[in-house]
Design a protein around this motif. Structure first.
Motif, PDB file in Angstrom:
ATOM      1  N   PHE A 150       0.692  -1.334   0.013  1.00  0.00           N
ATOM      2  CA  PHE A 150      -0.066   0.000  -0.050  1.00  0.00           C
ATOM      3  C   PHE A 150       0.658   1.400  -0.124  1.00  0.00           C
ATOM      4  CE2 PHE A 150       0.541  -1.567   4.451  1.00  0.00           C
ATOM      5  CZ  PHE A 150       0.583  -0.216   5.160  1.00  0.00           C
ATOM      6  N   ALA A 151       0.154   2.405  -0.613  1.00  0.00           N
ATOM      7  CA  ALA A 151       0.737   3.742  -0.399  1.00  0.00           C
ATOM      8  C   ALA A 151       0.243   4.317   0.972  1.00  0.00           C
ATOM      9  CB  ALA A 151       0.556   4.355  -1.647  1.00  0.00           C
ATOM     10  N   TRP A 152       1.155   4.848   1.610  1.00  0.00           N
ATOM     11  CA  TRP A 152       0.669   5.717   2.920  1.00  0.00           C
ATOM     12  C   TRP A 152       0.727   7.154   2.629  1.00  0.00           C
ATOM     13  CZ3 TRP A 152       3.926   4.668   7.923  1.00  0.00           C
ATOM     14  CH2 TRP A 152       3.424   5.377   8.892  1.00  0.00           C
ATOM     15  N   PHE A 153      -0.589   7.920   3.073  1.00  0.00           N
ATOM     16  CA  PHE A 153      -0.518   9.181   3.176  1.00  0.00           C
ATOM     17  C   PHE A 153      -1.095   9.495   4.268  1.00  0.00           C
ATOM     18  CE2 PHE A 153      -0.866   8.399  -1.695  1.00  0.00           C
ATOM     19  CZ  PHE A 153      -0.216   9.652  -2.044  1.00  0.00           C
ATOM     20  N   GLN A 154      -0.522  10.788   4.777  1.00  0.00           N
ATOM     21  CA  GLN A 154      -0.978  11.588   5.976  1.00  0.00           C
ATOM     22  C   GLN A 154      -1.972  12.719   5.432  1.00  0.00           C
ATOM     23  OE1 GLN A 154       2.310  11.843   8.769  1.00  0.00           O
ATOM     24  NE2 GLN A 154       1.581  10.171   9.706  1.00  0.00           N
ATOM     25  N   VAL A 155      -2.918  13.049   6.027  1.00  0.00           N
ATOM     26  CA  VAL A 155      -3.973  13.974   5.421  1.00  0.00           C
ATOM     27  C   VAL A 155      -3.874  15.136   6.445  1.00  0.00           C
ATOM     28  CG1 VAL A 155      -6.085  14.377   4.136  1.00  0.00           C
ATOM     29  CG2 VAL A 155      -4.886  11.972   3.824  1.00  0.00           C
ATOM     30  N   THR A 156      -4.038  16.311   6.004  1.00  0.00           N
ATOM     31  CA  THR A 156      -4.289  17.529   6.761  1.00  0.00           C
ATOM     32  C   THR A 156      -5.140  18.309   5.772  1.00  0.00           C
ATOM     33  OG1 THR A 156      -2.359  17.407   7.839  1.00  0.00           O
ATOM     34  CG2 THR A 156      -3.837  19.531   8.074  1.00  0.00           C
ATOM     35  N   ARG A 157      -6.506  18.448   6.171  1.00  0.00           N
ATOM     36  CA  ARG A 157      -7.553  19.259   5.294  1.00  0.00           C
ATOM     37  C   ARG A 157      -7.227  18.347   3.918  1.00  0.00           C
ATOM     38  NH1 ARG A 157      -7.188  25.347   7.880  1.00  0.00           N
ATOM     39  NH2 ARG A 157      -7.950  24.792   9.934  1.00  0.00           N
ATOM     40  N   ASP A 158      -7.044  19.375   2.847  1.00  0.00           N
ATOM     41  CA  ASP A 158      -6.909  19.179   1.547  1.00  0.00           C
ATOM     42  C   ASP A 158      -5.578  18.814   1.148  1.00  0.00           C
ATOM     43  OD1 ASP A 158      -9.665  19.458   1.024  1.00  0.00           O
ATOM     44  OD2 ASP A 158      -9.417  21.377   0.636  1.00  0.00           O
ATOM     45  N   HIS A 159      -4.511  18.529   2.047  1.00  0.00           N
ATOM     46  CA  HIS A 159      -3.153  18.292   1.795  1.00  0.00           C
ATOM     47  C   HIS A 159      -2.734  16.800   2.284  1.00  0.00           C
ATOM     48  CE1 HIS A 159       0.918  18.772   0.902  1.00  0.00           C
ATOM     49  NE2 HIS A 159       1.256  18.325   2.247  1.00  0.00           N
ATOM     50  N   TRP A 160      -2.555  15.918   1.020  1.00  0.00           N
ATOM     51  CA  TRP A 160      -1.890  14.718   1.301  1.00  0.00           C
ATOM     52  C   TRP A 160      -0.437  14.581   1.274  1.00  0.00           C
ATOM     53  CZ3 TRP A 160      -5.392  10.117  -0.469  1.00  0.00           C
ATOM     54  CH2 TRP A 160      -6.591  10.471  -0.337  1.00  0.00           C
ATOM     55  N   GLU A 161       0.152  14.364   2.443  1.00  0.00           N
ATOM     56  CA  GLU A 161       1.608  14.070   2.494  1.00  0.00           C
ATOM     57  C   GLU A 161       1.919  12.712   2.350  1.00  0.00           C
ATOM     58  OE1 GLU A 161       5.589  15.522   2.757  1.00  0.00           O
ATOM     59  OE2 GLU A 161       3.604  16.734   2.885  1.00  0.00           O
ATOM     60  N   LEU A 162       2.850  12.416   1.390  1.00  0.00           N
ATOM     61  CA  LEU A 162       3.285  10.985   1.025  1.00  0.00           C
ATOM     62  C   LEU A 162       4.325  10.415   2.288  1.00  0.00           C
ATOM     63  CD1 LEU A 162       3.195   8.414  -0.808  1.00  0.00           C
ATOM     64  CD2 LEU A 162       5.222   9.305  -1.791  1.00  0.00           C
ATOM     65  N   VAL A 163       3.892   9.683   2.893  1.00  0.00           N
ATOM     66  CA  VAL A 163       5.073   8.681   3.980  1.00  0.00           C
ATOM     67  C   VAL A 163       5.948   7.866   3.137  1.00  0.00           C
ATOM     68  CG1 VAL A 163       4.973   7.793   6.237  1.00  0.00           C
ATOM     69  CG2 VAL A 163       3.228   9.399   5.692  1.00  0.00           C
ATOM     70  N   GLU A 164       5.045   7.087   2.527  1.00  0.00           N
ATOM     71  CA  GLU A 164       5.921   5.873   1.851  1.00  0.00           C
ATOM     72  C   GLU A 164       4.850   5.571   0.654  1.00  0.00           C
ATOM     73  OE1 GLU A 164       7.940   1.716   2.906  1.00  0.00           O
ATOM     74  OE2 GLU A 164       7.348   3.004   4.290  1.00  0.00           O
ATOM     75  N   GLU A 165       5.739   5.463  -0.472  1.00  0.00           N
ATOM     76  CA  GLU A 165       5.050   5.059  -1.749  1.00  0.00           C
ATOM     77  C   GLU A 165       4.647   3.623  -1.840  1.00  0.00           C
ATOM     78  OE1 GLU A 165       6.085   7.393  -5.371  1.00  0.00           O
ATOM     79  OE2 GLU A 165       6.424   5.312  -6.445  1.00  0.00           O
ATOM     80  N   CYS A 166       5.487   2.628  -1.381  1.00  0.00           N
ATOM     81  CA  CYS A 166       5.159   1.216  -1.506  1.00  0.00           C
ATOM     82  C   CYS A 166       5.525   0.624  -0.130  1.00  0.00           C
ATOM     83  CB  CYS A 166       5.706   0.477  -2.583  1.00  0.00           C
ATOM     84  SG  CYS A 166       5.268  -1.111  -2.873  1.00  0.00           S
ATOM     85  N   VAL A 167       4.745   0.304   0.846  1.00  0.00           N
ATOM     86  CA  VAL A 167       4.847  -0.296   2.079  1.00  0.00           C
ATOM     87  C   VAL A 167       4.738  -1.734   1.822  1.00  0.00           C
ATOM     88  CG1 VAL A 167       4.319  -0.460   4.457  1.00  0.00           C
ATOM     89  CG2 VAL A 167       4.157   1.755   3.521  1.00  0.00           C
ATOM     90  N   SER A 168       5.703  -2.522   1.935  1.00  0.00           N
ATOM     91  CA  SER A 168       5.852  -3.936   1.299  1.00  0.00           C
ATOM     92  C   SER A 168       6.555  -4.912   2.413  1.00  0.00           C
ATOM     93  CB  SER A 168       6.217  -4.121   0.137  1.00  0.00           C
ATOM     94  OG  SER A 168       7.852  -3.482  -0.091  1.00  0.00           O
ATOM     95  N   ALA A 169       7.138  -4.292   3.533  1.00  0.00           N
ATOM     96  CA  ALA A 169       8.072  -4.796   4.707  1.00  0.00           C
ATOM     97  C   ALA A 169       6.957  -6.172   5.178  1.00  0.00           C
ATOM     98  CB  ALA A 169       8.487  -4.293   5.683  1.00  0.00           C
ATOM     99  N   HIS A 170       5.640  -5.953   5.189  1.00  0.00           N
ATOM    100  CA  HIS A 170       5.061  -7.028   5.730  1.00  0.00           C
ATOM    101  C   HIS A 170       4.942  -8.228   4.805  1.00  0.00           C
ATOM    102  CE1 HIS A 170       2.579  -4.428   3.272  1.00  0.00           C
ATOM    103  NE2 HIS A 170       1.471  -5.522   3.155  1.00  0.00           N
ATOM    104  N   LEU A 171       5.063  -8.139   3.457  1.00  0.00           N
ATOM    105  CA  LEU A 171       4.884  -9.114   2.621  1.00  0.00           C
ATOM    106  C   LEU A 171       6.176 -10.138   2.486  1.00  0.00           C
ATOM    107  CD1 LEU A 171       3.377  -7.113  -0.285  1.00  0.00           C
ATOM    108  CD2 LEU A 171       2.184  -8.598   1.295  1.00  0.00           C
ATOM    109  N   SER A 172       7.184  -9.889   3.410  1.00  0.00           N
ATOM    110  CA  SER A 172       8.446 -10.673   3.377  1.00  0.00           C
ATOM    111  C   SER A 172       8.225 -12.183   3.049  1.00  0.00           C
ATOM    112  CB  SER A 172       9.215 -10.517   4.881  1.00  0.00           C
ATOM    113  OG  SER A 172      10.483 -11.483   4.642  1.00  0.00           O
ATOM    114  N   GLY A 173       8.787 -12.512   1.978  1.00  0.00           N
ATOM    115  CA  GLY A 173       8.432 -13.953   1.558  1.00  0.00           C
ATOM    116  C   GLY A 173       6.944 -14.273   0.758  1.00  0.00           C
TER     117      GLY A 173
END
Length: 209
Positions: free
Chosen positions: A176-199
């Protein structure tokens, strides 16, 4: 500050065989089911308040372990549905590379100029995504479960990139892509969170995307 997690569904049986899905249904593979459970594990630490899914079965099935973990309903929104691949749907990538070579070349190299016969373009998907965002009130941490093309368009639009950058992002089944949102602003935290998919990472290079 609430977070929005934009996940791609788990691997499907048609992903495995290199077959274009579009609006057609195909079930999660055993790997895809495992990826869905790992997605639930990855999100367990967040105070998730809402789950919104494409209505297609592969997305709903990917959302179900998360919904069970949090005791939340799965909302279905057709604006999050996969791009309509039109006459490509149900056909194999390798066959299309031979029998529709120019459109296939354009799709892989210049996706912004392609409109699928009896289907959509990524500009159509962009329009749907913008309509979704316009009606999306982010009040708490939210999971969106959708498709490869929608995740890519969402990243392009939220990050101010051109549609020609469609293929630039790394998008994986169950990630998943992870954004943090403040009103109308979306700040990208990480573009592709995938560490949980190990193996459990499915190789997108073999898929019909």
């Amino acid at each position: 500050m609430p977070s929005v997690f934009i996940a791609r569904h788990g691997e499907t049986t048609w992903n495995v065989t290199g077959r274009y899905q579009g609006r057609l249904e195909s079930p999660l593979s055993p790997l895809g089911i495992a990826q869905a459970h790992r997605l639930a594990d990855a999100l367990a630490a967040y105070p998730l308040t809402r789950i919104i899914s494409s209505p297609l079965g592969r997305c709903v099935a990917s959302a179900e372990p998360v919904a069970q973990r949090f005791g939340l309903p799965i909302e279905r929104d057709p604006l999050l549905i996969e791009i309509a691949h039109g006459t490509w749907e149900g056909r194999y990538r390798d066959e299309l590379a031979v029998n529709d070579p120019e459109r296939y070349r354009q799709w892989r190299q210049e996706p912004e100029i392609v409109s699928f016969e009896h289907g959509e373009s990524i500009r159509d998907v962009l329009d749907r995504w913008r309509r979704f965002v316009a009606g999306f009130d982010v009040k708490g941490d939210t999971l969106l479960v959708t498709h490869d093309a929608v995740v890519r368009v969402a990243l392009v639009e939220r990050l101010g990139r051109p549609l020609s950058a469609f293929w630039r992002s790394r998008v994986l089944n169950g990630a998943f892509a992870w954004f943090q949102v403040t009103r109308d602003h979306w700040e990208l935290v990480e573009e592709c969170v995938s560490a949980h998919l190990s193996g459990l990472v499915a190789d997108p290079s073999t898929q019909a995307l």
